[in-house]
Design a protein around this motif. Structure first.
Motif, PDB file in Angstrom:
ATOM      1  N   GLN A 223      30.434  43.891  34.726  1.00 17.35           N
ATOM      2  CA  GLN A 223      30.190  42.964  35.844  1.00 17.35           C
ATOM      3  C   GLN A 223      29.117  41.929  35.502  1.00 17.35           C
ATOM      4  O   GLN A 223      28.991  40.907  36.166  1.00 17.35           O
ATOM      5  N   ASP A 224      28.343  42.193  34.433  1.00 18.96           N
ATOM      6  CA  ASP A 224      27.302  41.235  34.028  1.00 18.96           C
ATOM      7  C   ASP A 224      27.742  40.362  32.842  1.00 18.96           C
ATOM      8  O   ASP A 224      26.949  39.612  32.290  1.00 18.96           O
ATOM      9  N   TYR A 225      28.977  40.517  32.416  1.00 19.88           N
ATOM     10  CA  TYR A 225      29.453  39.793  31.232  1.00 19.88           C
ATOM     11  C   TYR A 225      30.120  38.491  31.672  1.00 19.88           C
ATOM     12  O   TYR A 225      30.894  38.463  32.637  1.00 19.88           O
ATOM     13  N   ASN A 226      29.832  37.422  30.942  1.00 21.28           N
ATOM     14  CA  ASN A 226      30.399  36.118  31.305  1.00 21.28           C
ATOM     15  C   ASN A 226      31.695  35.850  30.527  1.00 21.28           C
ATOM     16  O   ASN A 226      31.670  35.388  29.396  1.00 21.28           O
TER      17      ASN A 226
ATOM     18  N   VAL B 242      45.249  42.859  42.785  1.00 25.08           N
ATOM     19  CA  VAL B 242      46.569  43.487  42.628  1.00 25.08           C
ATOM     20  C   VAL B 242      46.842  43.853  41.169  1.00 25.08           C
ATOM     21  O   VAL B 242      47.314  44.943  40.872  1.00 25.08           O
ATOM     22  N   GLU B 243      46.520  42.918  40.229  1.00 28.55           N
ATOM     23  CA  GLU B 243      46.954  43.128  38.830  1.00 28.55           C
ATOM     24  C   GLU B 243      45.845  43.567  37.883  1.00 28.55           C
ATOM     25  O   GLU B 243      46.117  44.106  36.824  1.00 28.55           O
ATOM     26  N   ARG B 244      44.606  43.266  38.204  1.00 28.01           N
ATOM     27  CA  ARG B 244      43.554  43.510  37.216  1.00 28.01           C
ATOM     28  C   ARG B 244      42.566  44.606  37.633  1.00 28.01           C
ATOM     29  O   ARG B 244      41.470  44.719  37.072  1.00 28.01           O
ATOM     30  N   GLY B 245      42.928  45.370  38.666  1.00 26.56           N
ATOM     31  CA  GLY B 245      42.148  46.538  39.046  1.00 26.56           C
ATOM     32  C   GLY B 245      40.745  46.250  39.561  1.00 26.56           C
ATOM     33  O   GLY B 245      39.824  47.037  39.345  1.00 26.56           O
ATOM     34  N   ARG B 246      40.550  45.143  40.263  1.00 26.33           N
ATOM     35  CA  ARG B 246      39.203  44.811  40.775  1.00 26.33           C
ATOM     36  C   ARG B 246      39.177  44.962  42.301  1.00 26.33           C
ATOM     37  O   ARG B 246      40.218  44.958  42.944  1.00 26.33           O
ATOM     38  N   ASP B 247      37.943  45.038  42.848  1.00 24.05           N
ATOM     39  CA  ASP B 247      37.868  44.992  44.311  1.00 24.05           C
ATOM     40  C   ASP B 247      37.337  43.626  44.738  1.00 24.05           C
ATOM     41  O   ASP B 247      36.748  42.899  43.934  1.00 24.05           O
ATOM     42  N   ILE B 248      37.552  43.300  46.017  1.00 27.44           N
ATOM     43  CA  ILE B 248      37.262  41.938  46.480  1.00 27.44           C
ATOM     44  C   ILE B 248      35.802  41.574  46.245  1.00 27.44           C
ATOM     45  O   ILE B 248      35.473  40.464  45.799  1.00 27.44           O
ATOM     46  N   SER B 249      34.924  42.528  46.513  1.00 24.81           N
ATOM     47  CA  SER B 249      33.506  42.217  46.390  1.00 24.81           C
ATOM     48  C   SER B 249      33.152  41.856  44.941  1.00 24.81           C
ATOM     49  O   SER B 249      32.406  40.898  44.682  1.00 24.81           O
TER      50      SER B 249
ATOM     51  N   LEU C   6      34.463  38.299  44.110  1.00 24.07           N
ATOM     52  CA  LEU C   6      33.646  37.218  44.686  1.00 24.07           C
ATOM     53  C   LEU C   6      32.306  37.089  43.964  1.00 24.07           C
ATOM     54  O   LEU C   6      31.815  35.980  43.710  1.00 24.07           O
ATOM     55  N   ASP C   7      31.741  38.237  43.602  1.00 31.29           N
ATOM     56  CA  ASP C   7      30.468  38.222  42.879  1.00 31.29           C
ATOM     57  C   ASP C   7      30.633  37.524  41.526  1.00 31.29           C
ATOM     58  O   ASP C   7      29.856  36.636  41.165  1.00 31.29           O
ATOM     59  N   GLN C   8      31.681  37.904  40.784  1.00 25.83           N
ATOM     60  CA  GLN C   8      31.931  37.300  39.467  1.00 25.83           C
ATOM     61  C   GLN C   8      32.205  35.796  39.614  1.00 25.83           C
ATOM     62  O   GLN C   8      31.747  34.988  38.805  1.00 25.83           O
ATOM     63  N   TYR C   9      32.933  35.443  40.669  1.00 23.96           N
ATOM     64  CA  TYR C   9      33.276  34.028  40.866  1.00 23.96           C
ATOM     65  C   TYR C   9      32.008  33.184  41.054  1.00 23.96           C
ATOM     66  O   TYR C   9      31.848  32.138  40.443  1.00 23.96           O
ATOM     67  N   GLY C  10      31.100  33.686  41.897  1.00 16.63           N
ATOM     68  CA  GLY C  10      29.866  32.935  42.173  1.00 16.63           C
ATOM     69  C   GLY C  10      28.907  32.906  40.985  1.00 16.63           C
ATOM     70  O   GLY C  10      28.265  31.892  40.722  1.00 16.63           O
ATOM     71  N   ARG C  11      28.819  34.024  40.252  1.00 15.88           N
ATOM     72  CA  ARG C  11      27.832  34.113  39.147  1.00 15.88           C
ATOM     73  C   ARG C  11      28.326  33.429  37.877  1.00 15.88           C
ATOM     74  O   ARG C  11      27.539  32.821  37.149  1.00 15.88           O
TER      75      ARG C  11
ATOM     76  N   ILE D   7      42.152  27.004  46.771  1.00 14.76           N
ATOM     77  CA  ILE D   7      43.466  27.615  46.486  1.00 14.76           C
ATOM     78  C   ILE D   7      43.345  28.532  45.275  1.00 14.76           C
ATOM     79  O   ILE D   7      43.881  29.646  45.248  1.00 14.76           O
ATOM     80  N   ARG D   8      42.611  28.091  44.283  1.00 16.44           N
ATOM     81  CA  ARG D   8      42.441  28.903  43.068  1.00 16.44           C
ATOM     82  C   ARG D   8      41.708  30.211  43.384  1.00 16.44           C
ATOM     83  O   ARG D   8      42.075  31.275  42.902  1.00 16.44           O
ATOM     84  N   LEU D   9      40.663  30.091  44.207  1.00 18.15           N
ATOM     85  CA  LEU D   9      39.908  31.311  44.539  1.00 18.15           C
ATOM     86  C   LEU D   9      40.789  32.295  45.313  1.00 18.15           C
ATOM     87  O   LEU D   9      40.784  33.499  45.033  1.00 18.15           O
ATOM     88  N   ALA D  10      41.560  31.762  46.266  1.00 19.92           N
ATOM     89  CA  ALA D  10      42.437  32.650  47.047  1.00 19.92           C
ATOM     90  C   ALA D  10      43.422  33.361  46.123  1.00 19.92           C
ATOM     91  O   ALA D  10      43.643  34.575  46.230  1.00 19.92           O
ATOM     92  N   ARG D  11      44.005  32.598  45.169  1.00 27.76           N
ATOM     93  CA  ARG D  11      44.962  33.213  44.236  1.00 27.76           C
ATOM     94  C   ARG D  11      44.272  34.241  43.352  1.00 27.76           C
ATOM     95  O   ARG D  11      44.827  35.276  43.028  1.00 27.76           O
ATOM     96  N   ARG D  12      43.058  33.897  42.931  1.00 28.24           N
ATOM     97  CA  ARG D  12      42.336  34.785  42.021  1.00 28.24           C
ATOM     98  C   ARG D  12      42.017  36.116  42.713  1.00 28.24           C
ATOM     99  O   ARG D  12      42.136  37.175  42.110  1.00 28.24           O
ATOM    100  N   ILE D  13      41.617  36.047  43.982  1.00 28.71           N
ATOM    101  CA  ILE D  13      41.321  37.298  44.704  1.00 28.71           C
ATOM    102  C   ILE D  13      42.572  38.168  44.739  1.00 28.71           C
ATOM    103  O   ILE D  13      42.534  39.357  44.426  1.00 28.71           O
TER     104      ILE D  13
END
Ligand code: CTP
Length: 244
Positions: free
Chosen positions: A72-75, A166-173, A176-181, A155-161
């Motif tokens: 979660q800390d990797y860019n 669904v496909e990459r085994g992540r949770d919403i929180s 969103l955290d990765q998107y902002g950081r 639109i991109r963020l909505a698709r990414r969530i």
């Protein structure tokens, strides 16, 4: 030619042309902009040609166990997250019409599947797709055509969530955290500035059928010139018209 002279402006009897090289298309754009959809539409319309798709994602560096524990800390949106040297090597081989083994990346484990590869054969058209394919000048130099898929950030963020949960085994929180950081800052710092290298910018991504039709027409024109060289090996195409 039947009518001899003029009908045929501009095929010049000359030394043989250089060996045929594949036509390379780069497709860039922000995360979840619809790059893959645009590539699929191009591939579908080019059904008479041999086309292969290479994803920049395949060249993500695998994380060490230690890095993986703190994924979660990797860019993943920084250019250094990719093994660009290996990407260049693979693309170079494909350009020389040699088959290559492309790694397969696992987004859930953040590493490559160690023993499996995807064999990619030599082709008429190579499409290289990814968020940062225009970042490195050496990669850009391989491309005959550069396309940027330009889709609104919301639109991109909505698709990414949707995709990451669904496909990459992540949770919403975590998405969103990765998107902002990482995702948004890297888009502003690296992806958006590389848009200036594009030959064609497609608004609305895969919804834009007119843009994709125009792009495919252009590719067919270019491939037609290539094919002429193949059929008449001692004929050199000077312009898009003919001459005996
Ligand atoms: N990424 C990730 N975890 C990894 C590796 C990459 O979350 N282990 C994310 C990066 O944050 C980056 C994204 O994957 O933003 C790159 O993939 P993206 O371009 O979104 O995927 P495509 O399917 O190619 O996009 P598109 O919808 O445009 O086709």
């Amino acid at each position: 030619y039947a009518n001899g002279t003029a009908a045929a402006a501009a095929v010049e009897l000359a030394s043989p042309p250089a060996a045929r090289q594949p036509f390379v298309i780069g497709v860039s754009g922000g995360t979840a902009s619809g790059k893959t959809t645009v590539c699929d539409m191009i591939i579908q319309q080019l059904h008479d040609h041999r086309v292969v798709l290479v994803n920049q994602d395949s060249f993500y560096r695998g994380l060490t166990a230690e890095e993986s524990a703190h994924a979660q800390d990797y860019n993943f949106d920084h250019p250094d997250a990719f093994d660009t040297e290996q990407l260049l090597e693979c693309m170079g081989q494909l350009k020389r019409a040699q088959p290559v083994n492309v790694p397969i990346y696992d987004f859930k484990k953040h590493r490559r599947c160690s023993e499996t590869f995807r064999k990619v054969n030599a082709s008429d058209v190579i499409i290289l797709e990814g968020i940062l394919v225009f970042h490195d000048q050496r990669v850009r130099n391989l491309m005959d055509m550069k396309i940027f898929v330009d889709t609104d950030a919301d639109i991109r963020l909505a698709r990414r969530i949707r995709r990451d949960t669904v496909e990459r085994g992540r949770d919403i929180s975590s998405v969103l955290d990765q998107y902002g950081r990482f995702v948004k800052p890297a888009f502003d710092d690296f992806v958006l500035p590389s848009k200036k290298y594009a030959d064609v910018i497609i608004p609305r991504g895969g919804d834009n059928h007119v843009a994709v039709d125009l792009i495919v027409q252009h590719i067919c024109t270019k491939l037609g010139q290539h094919d002429l060289c193949k059929i008449y090996p001692n004929v050199h195409v000077v312009q898009s018209t003919f001459q005996i």
